[in-house]
Design an enzyme around this catalytic site. Structure first.
Site, PDB file in Angstrom:
ATOM      1  CG  ASP A  39      19.616  25.266 -41.643  1.00  0.00           C
ATOM      2  OD1 ASP A  39      19.627  26.454 -42.000  1.00  0.00           O
ATOM      3  OD2 ASP A  39      19.937  24.317 -42.382  1.00  0.00           O
ATOM      4  CG  ASP A  81      16.612  20.000 -43.980  1.00  0.00           C
ATOM      5  OD1 ASP A  81      15.456  19.827 -44.417  1.00  0.00           O
ATOM      6  OD2 ASP A  81      16.933  21.023 -43.345  1.00  0.00           O
TER       7      ASP A  81
END
Length: 316
Positions: A39, A81
């Site tokens: 990511d 997240d």
């Protein structure tokens, strides 16, 4: 063409695609591929393959990985997240939580309960494709679709620090494991919710964080003409496999991708029994120790068959 593998330290803000694009510009060749998406907000080890080594990308993606992550308990988000939209927030001291207030002891016990195999549902904000479209693209359109769970293996979780609501931990896991989802699932099991606050990948197979290089360092080394000093040979990925060489008069068999018989090879492999060779893979080189490829043993035919070739024929 440059052939080999670079151990890149991917910094925050870069996508894995960005890293590949930067490296293409640095080394002046198109044939480059990364070995698994990180990511943009994540950091750490990202092996990048150049030239013929791109054939090993899928094999490196399959390697076990190690991460250091910070779990934030009490907060759930749509991306699992800290970058996502907050869906719920809970105080860990709330006695109304399903299992009462969350203590350090409860958190540690719950986390350790995830060691082993478990069924994990991939997050909507991921690069997995469904019907030809990436899940995160569907998620950005406000769509949520059913995803099948898949088994992942958590080999170990080492808790490095607990200061609730945060837990810093090291996770060793199999391919396909989403650490964001692990954090989410821990929070769900505790009843308070949870998400991933930080992620650092510290190892992919034998590629470790302490040997990784940031793009700026790579650019300087390439500019100085020292690329070979940081380029790992393709066969280093398979250092755990036993090796053998073809006898010189049989080198051409390897170059052409033919199955190899014991009489074509040198070393201990030729003298081993079928039981000793069964279900095993081997690194095969030519007589001058140029890496030909990975072969597996076919017991039925008592010969070695190529699984993946890495040496161009004209090089033989």
């Amino acid at each position: 063409m440059i052939n080999g593998i670079l151990n890149i330290y991917k910094e925050k803000g870069y996508t894995s695609h960005d890293v590949v694009a930067r490296l293409r510009g640095m080394v002046g060749q198109k044939k480059i591929g990364h070995t698994g998406t990180l990511d943009p907000e994540a950091e750490g080890v990202l092996p990048v393959c150049l030239g013929r080594a791109t054939k090993v990308c899928d094999m490196l993606t399959d390697k076990d990985k190690t991460y250091e992550t910070v779990l934030l308990l009490g907060t759930s988000t749509d991306t699992q997240d800290i970058t996502g939209r907050v869906l719920s927030e809970h105080s860990l001291d709330d006695p109304e939580l399903p299992d009462g207030a969350v203590t350090e002891e409860k958190a540690e016990s719950c986390i350790r309960g995830f060691i082993g195999e478990y069924d994990q549902i991939p997050p909507m904000y991921s690069a997995l494709k469904v019907g030809g479209k990436k899940l995160y693209e569907l998620a950005r359109e406000g769509k949520t679709i059913e995803r099948k769970s898949r088994k992942v293996m958590i080999y170990d979780i080492r808790i490095k620090d607990i200061n609730l609501p945060r837990v810093r931990m090291e996770v060793k896991c199999s391919k396909g494991t989403y650490i964001r989802t692990l954090c989410h699932d821990i929070g769900e099991k505790l009843g308070c919710g949870g998400c991933m606050e930080k992620l650092l990948r510290t190892r992919v197979g034998q590629f470790s964080l302490d040997q990784s290089l940031k793009l700026a360092e790579v650019e300087r080394i390439v500019h100085e003409g020292r690329t070979g000093e940081i380029l790992m040979p393709t066969d280093s990925v398979f250092c755990d496999l036993e090796e053998s060489r073809t006898k010189e008069r049989f080198d051409v068999f390897g170059y052409n991708g033919n199955p190899l018989e014991r009489k074509h090879l040198t070393g201990e492999i030729a003298g081993k029994s079928a039981e000793q060779l069964e279900d095993r893979r081997f690194r095969i080189y030519d007589s001058h120790r140029n890496f030909i490829g990975i072969y597996y043993y076919d017991r039925k035919k008592d010969r070695f068959r190529p699984e993946k070739m890495f040496l161009d024929r004209e090089e033989g």
